[in-house]
Design a protein around this motif. Structure first.
Motif, PDB file in Angstrom:
ATOM      1  N   GLU A 267       0.829  -1.198   0.000  1.00 28.69           N
ATOM      2  CA  GLU A 267       0.000   0.000   0.000  1.00 28.69           C
ATOM      3  C   GLU A 267       0.869   1.256   0.000  1.00 28.69           C
ATOM      4  OE1 GLU A 267      -3.980   1.696   2.310  1.00 28.69           O
ATOM      5  OE2 GLU A 267      -2.862  -0.017   3.134  1.00 28.69           O
ATOM      6  N   ILE A 268       1.935   1.239   0.790  1.00 28.29           N
ATOM      7  CA  ILE A 268       2.867   2.378   0.813  1.00 28.29           C
ATOM      8  C   ILE A 268       3.525   2.547  -0.548  1.00 28.29           C
ATOM      9  CG2 ILE A 268       5.059   3.197   1.773  1.00 28.29           C
ATOM     10  CD1 ILE A 268       4.159   1.840   4.453  1.00 28.29           C
ATOM     11  N   GLY A 269       3.940   1.432  -1.154  1.00 25.46           N
ATOM     12  CA  GLY A 269       4.560   1.498  -2.475  1.00 25.46           C
ATOM     13  C   GLY A 269       3.619   2.051  -3.529  1.00 25.46           C
ATOM     14  N   GLN A 270       2.352   1.653  -3.451  1.00 31.60           N
ATOM     15  CA  GLN A 270       1.371   2.133  -4.419  1.00 31.60           C
ATOM     16  C   GLN A 270       1.082   3.618  -4.248  1.00 31.60           C
ATOM     17  OE1 GLN A 270      -1.845  -0.553  -3.553  1.00 31.60           O
ATOM     18  NE2 GLN A 270      -0.958  -2.259  -4.702  1.00 31.60           N
ATOM     19  N   LYS A 271       1.037   4.095  -3.000  1.00 35.91           N
ATOM     20  CA  LYS A 271       0.687   5.489  -2.740  1.00 35.91           C
ATOM     21  C   LYS A 271       1.865   6.444  -2.900  1.00 35.91           C
ATOM     22  CE  LYS A 271      -3.269   4.883   0.372  1.00 35.91           C
ATOM     23  NZ  LYS A 271      -3.887   5.265   1.676  1.00 35.91           N
ATOM     24  N   TYR A 272       3.065   6.007  -2.515  1.00 33.55           N
ATOM     25  CA  TYR A 272       4.192   6.935  -2.451  1.00 33.55           C
ATOM     26  C   TYR A 272       5.437   6.473  -3.218  1.00 33.55           C
ATOM     27  CZ  TYR A 272       1.718   9.549   1.178  1.00 33.55           C
ATOM     28  OH  TYR A 272       0.803  10.308   1.861  1.00 33.55           O
ATOM     29  N   GLY A 273       5.449   5.232  -3.712  1.00 32.47           N
ATOM     30  CA  GLY A 273       6.614   4.751  -4.421  1.00 32.47           C
ATOM     31  C   GLY A 273       6.661   5.287  -5.853  1.00 32.47           C
ATOM     32  N   PRO A 274       7.733   4.976  -6.572  1.00 36.24           N
ATOM     33  CA  PRO A 274       8.893   4.208  -6.100  1.00 36.24           C
ATOM     34  C   PRO A 274       9.805   5.056  -5.217  1.00 36.24           C
ATOM     35  CG  PRO A 274       9.240   4.930  -8.346  1.00 36.24           C
ATOM     36  CD  PRO A 274       7.841   5.339  -7.999  1.00 36.24           C
ATOM     37  N   PHE A 275      10.622   4.364  -4.425  1.00 37.30           N
ATOM     38  CA  PHE A 275      11.554   5.032  -3.524  1.00 37.30           C
ATOM     39  C   PHE A 275      12.976   4.906  -4.046  1.00 37.30           C
ATOM     40  CE2 PHE A 275       7.912   4.098  -0.854  1.00 37.30           C
ATOM     41  CZ  PHE A 275       7.729   5.305  -0.193  1.00 37.30           C
ATOM     42  N   ASP A 276      13.733   5.975  -3.899  1.00 35.66           N
ATOM     43  CA  ASP A 276      15.144   5.930  -4.284  1.00 35.66           C
ATOM     44  C   ASP A 276      15.929   5.001  -3.365  1.00 35.66           C
ATOM     45  OD1 ASP A 276      15.071   8.096  -6.348  1.00 35.66           O
ATOM     46  OD2 ASP A 276      14.441   9.268  -4.617  1.00 35.66           O
ATOM     47  N   PHE A 277      15.486   4.940  -2.109  1.00 35.20           N
ATOM     48  CA  PHE A 277      16.258   4.214  -1.095  1.00 35.20           C
ATOM     49  C   PHE A 277      15.306   3.817   0.021  1.00 35.20           C
ATOM     50  CE2 PHE A 277      19.720   4.543   2.346  1.00 35.20           C
ATOM     51  CZ  PHE A 277      20.269   3.312   2.011  1.00 35.20           C
ATOM     52  N   ALA A 278      15.415   2.587   0.499  1.00 32.85           N
ATOM     53  CA  ALA A 278      14.568   2.123   1.601  1.00 32.85           C
ATOM     54  C   ALA A 278      15.435   1.506   2.689  1.00 32.85           C
ATOM     55  CB  ALA A 278      13.547   1.102   1.101  1.00 32.85           C
ATOM     56  N   LEU A 279      15.273   2.012   3.895  1.00 35.13           N
ATOM     57  CA  LEU A 279      15.936   1.470   5.079  1.00 35.13           C
ATOM     58  C   LEU A 279      14.969   0.460   5.682  1.00 35.13           C
ATOM     59  CD1 LEU A 279      16.945   4.973   6.404  1.00 35.13           C
ATOM     60  CD2 LEU A 279      18.499   3.349   5.325  1.00 35.13           C
ATOM     61  N   MET A 280      15.320  -0.833   5.620  1.00 35.93           N
ATOM     62  CA  MET A 280      14.368  -1.892   5.916  1.00 35.93           C
ATOM     63  C   MET A 280      14.809  -2.741   7.104  1.00 35.93           C
ATOM     64  SD  MET A 280      12.144  -1.287   3.562  1.00 35.93           S
ATOM     65  CE  MET A 280      11.082  -2.713   3.697  1.00 35.93           C
ATOM     66  N   GLU A 281      13.903  -2.884   8.056  1.00 37.31           N
ATOM     67  CA  GLU A 281      14.168  -3.690   9.245  1.00 37.31           C
ATOM     68  C   GLU A 281      14.612  -5.106   8.867  1.00 37.31           C
ATOM     69  OE1 GLU A 281      11.384  -5.191  12.809  1.00 37.31           O
ATOM     70  OE2 GLU A 281      11.771  -6.390  11.031  1.00 37.31           O
ATOM     71  N   CYS A 282      15.685  -5.572   9.495  1.00 32.20           N
ATOM     72  CA  CYS A 282      16.215  -6.911   9.214  1.00 32.20           C
ATOM     73  C   CYS A 282      17.045  -7.353  10.417  1.00 32.20           C
ATOM     74  CB  CYS A 282      17.063  -6.887   7.948  1.00 32.20           C
ATOM     75  SG  CYS A 282      17.743  -8.496   7.497  1.00 32.20           S
ATOM     76  N   GLY A 283      16.381  -7.874  11.431  1.00 28.63           N
ATOM     77  CA  GLY A 283      17.109  -8.315  12.618  1.00 28.63           C
ATOM     78  C   GLY A 283      16.197  -8.368  13.822  1.00 28.63           C
ATOM     79  N   GLN A 284      16.584  -9.177  14.805  1.00 25.04           N
ATOM     80  CA  GLN A 284      15.850  -9.361  16.063  1.00 25.04           C
ATOM     81  C   GLN A 284      14.545 -10.136  15.842  1.00 25.04           C
ATOM     82  OE1 GLN A 284      18.289  -8.445  17.743  1.00 25.04           O
ATOM     83  NE2 GLN A 284      19.087  -7.047  16.191  1.00 25.04           N
ATOM     84  N   TYR A 285      14.530 -10.988  14.833  1.00 25.78           N
ATOM     85  CA  TYR A 285      13.378 -11.833  14.513  1.00 25.78           C
ATOM     86  C   TYR A 285      13.466 -13.151  15.270  1.00 25.78           C
ATOM     87  CZ  TYR A 285      17.208 -13.015  11.373  1.00 25.78           C
ATOM     88  OH  TYR A 285      18.458 -13.294  10.872  1.00 25.78           O
ATOM     89  N   ASN A 286      12.330 -13.816  15.360  1.00 28.35           N
ATOM     90  CA  ASN A 286      12.273 -15.141  15.990  1.00 28.35           C
ATOM     91  C   ASN A 286      10.921 -15.760  15.669  1.00 28.35           C
ATOM     92  OD1 ASN A 286      11.639 -16.980  18.603  1.00 28.35           O
ATOM     93  ND2 ASN A 286      13.837 -16.820  18.321  1.00 28.35           N
TER      94      ASN A 286
END
Length: 367
Positions: A267-286
């Motif tokens: 939904e974010i991509g459809q409304k505001y994308g495309p993005f030049d750069f995305a800082l994406m959560e990747c860690g502390q998963y279980n």
């Protein structure tokens, strides 16, 4: 023996309430009056903020105790680096005088300095050593120092905060930063903590999901995330959590905050994308909390969903907050990004990256 146990429990409860009510790092409390002001939000009902999906589930006492026991007593191979991580040091004068192309500098975990349109923007500036209400209640940072200490940071035009957890909103960092920050932007409710720590009300703007705010030529958009909030036992879901979009006349940047994988990325991509750069959560998963943090493979897919030209994994490389090895996030996302042909940016902590001149990966520094 029974009286002894009950007495001990009573003493611990008293100590907890004294600690929570008088130690400043716990922040403020949402009042009934504030709750009424949130009633117009689609994300707020029955006194709590909520996700679109009914997650995370409310765990019972014994389930919570079981997860805590697993977290504190499970030995994780390579859970922390064998030696402290070496960060790239920054020159304070060079940072303060910078007025060139948009660039970002990672301070580890989810903390960033964004220099854009001649402005300094801090994102989730957790710059202390331990992400906990007290240093004795958590494990320390993987590096001995930051790229640049708080007192040497330049004047900060704006701070964006994604939610009120200790690894994103830190009392000591805010206390040391507040005199040099022009304005704070947070999701609904998070301002209570800032006000409790001495930040004036007129320097705080709280936004709901999909609300936009213009800031001196920039646009900040508070966008959804699938997570939760709370700084103590009795304030769970009392404040909102979010991702953020930062737009200039020429750049479009996405910051995921903390989030499980869900439809809001598309939904974010459809409304505001495309993005030049995305800082994406990747860690502390279980596997015990799959709805509130993404696995690395999901991070890549989320980057595709928001239509990002480049993605950078964040929320790793600074603290041990889960049961995977400290390099598991970066190894797994690197593999998946390569398979799906998604451009991945993996700078060292403290290494400046220019948004229109992304460097080719030079080395796997985490090895």
């Amino acid at each position: 023996m029974l009286f002894f146990i009950l007495g001990l429990i009573g003493i611990l409860v008293i100590i907890y309430f004294i600690f929570v009510n008088f130690y400043p790092s716990f922040g403020g409390n949402v009042t009934n009056e504030l709750q009424k002001s949130y009633s117009g939000s689609a994300n707020f009902s029955n006194g709590k903020f909520k996700n679109v999906k009914n997650v995370p589930e409310d765990l019972g006492f014994w389930q919570t105790l079981g997860i805590a026991r697993k977290f504190f007593f499970t030995k994780v191979p390579k859970g922390v680096p064998e030696e402290p991580i070496q960060v790239q040091k920054l020159d304070s004068a060079a940072i303060a005088d910078y007025n060139s192309d948009t660039r970002m500098i990672w301070f580890g975990h989810s903390a960033f300095l964004l220099q854009i349109s001649n402005k300094n923007i801090l994102i989730d500036p957790m710059l202390s050593n331990v992400p906990a209400p007290h240093p004795l209640l958590g494990s320390g940072r993987f590096s001995k120092e930051l790229p640049l200490q708080i007192e040497k940071l330049p004047q900060i035009d704006a701070v964006l905060i994604s939610h009120d957890h200790y690894d994103h909103l830190d009392y000591e960092s805010i206390r040391n930063l507040k005199h040099k920050v022009g304005h704070f932007y947070t999701p609904l409710g998070v301002g209570i903590h800032l006000r409790a720590w001495g930040v004036p009300q007129n320097k705080i703007t709280e936004l709901d999901w999909w609300e936009e705010q213009n800031f001196d030529g920039l646009k900040f958009v508070c966008t959804p995330a699938q997570h939760f909030s709370g700084r103590k036992i009795n304030d769970r879901q009392s404040t909102l959590w979010s991702s953020w979009i930062i737009q200039s006349e020429t750049e479009n940047i996405f910051f995921s905050g903390d989030s499980g994988y869900a439809n809001h990325f598309k939904e974010i991509g459809q409304k505001y994308g495309p993005f030049d750069f995305a800082l994406m959560e990747c860690g502390q998963y279980n596997e015990s909390w799959p709805d509130i943090h993404m696995f690395p493979e999901e991070t890549v897919q989320a980057g595709l969903d928001v239509k990002a030209k480049y993605i950078m994994p964040i929320h790793w490389g600074a603290f041990k907050l889960s049961l995977h090895s400290w390099t598991d996030p970066i190894e797994r996302i690197s593999k998946t990004a390569k398979e799906l042909k998604v451009p991945l940016i993996t700078p060292k902590i403290g290494e400046p990256i220019i948004l229109d001149k992304f460097p080719e990966p030079k080395d796997t520094w985490w090895r």
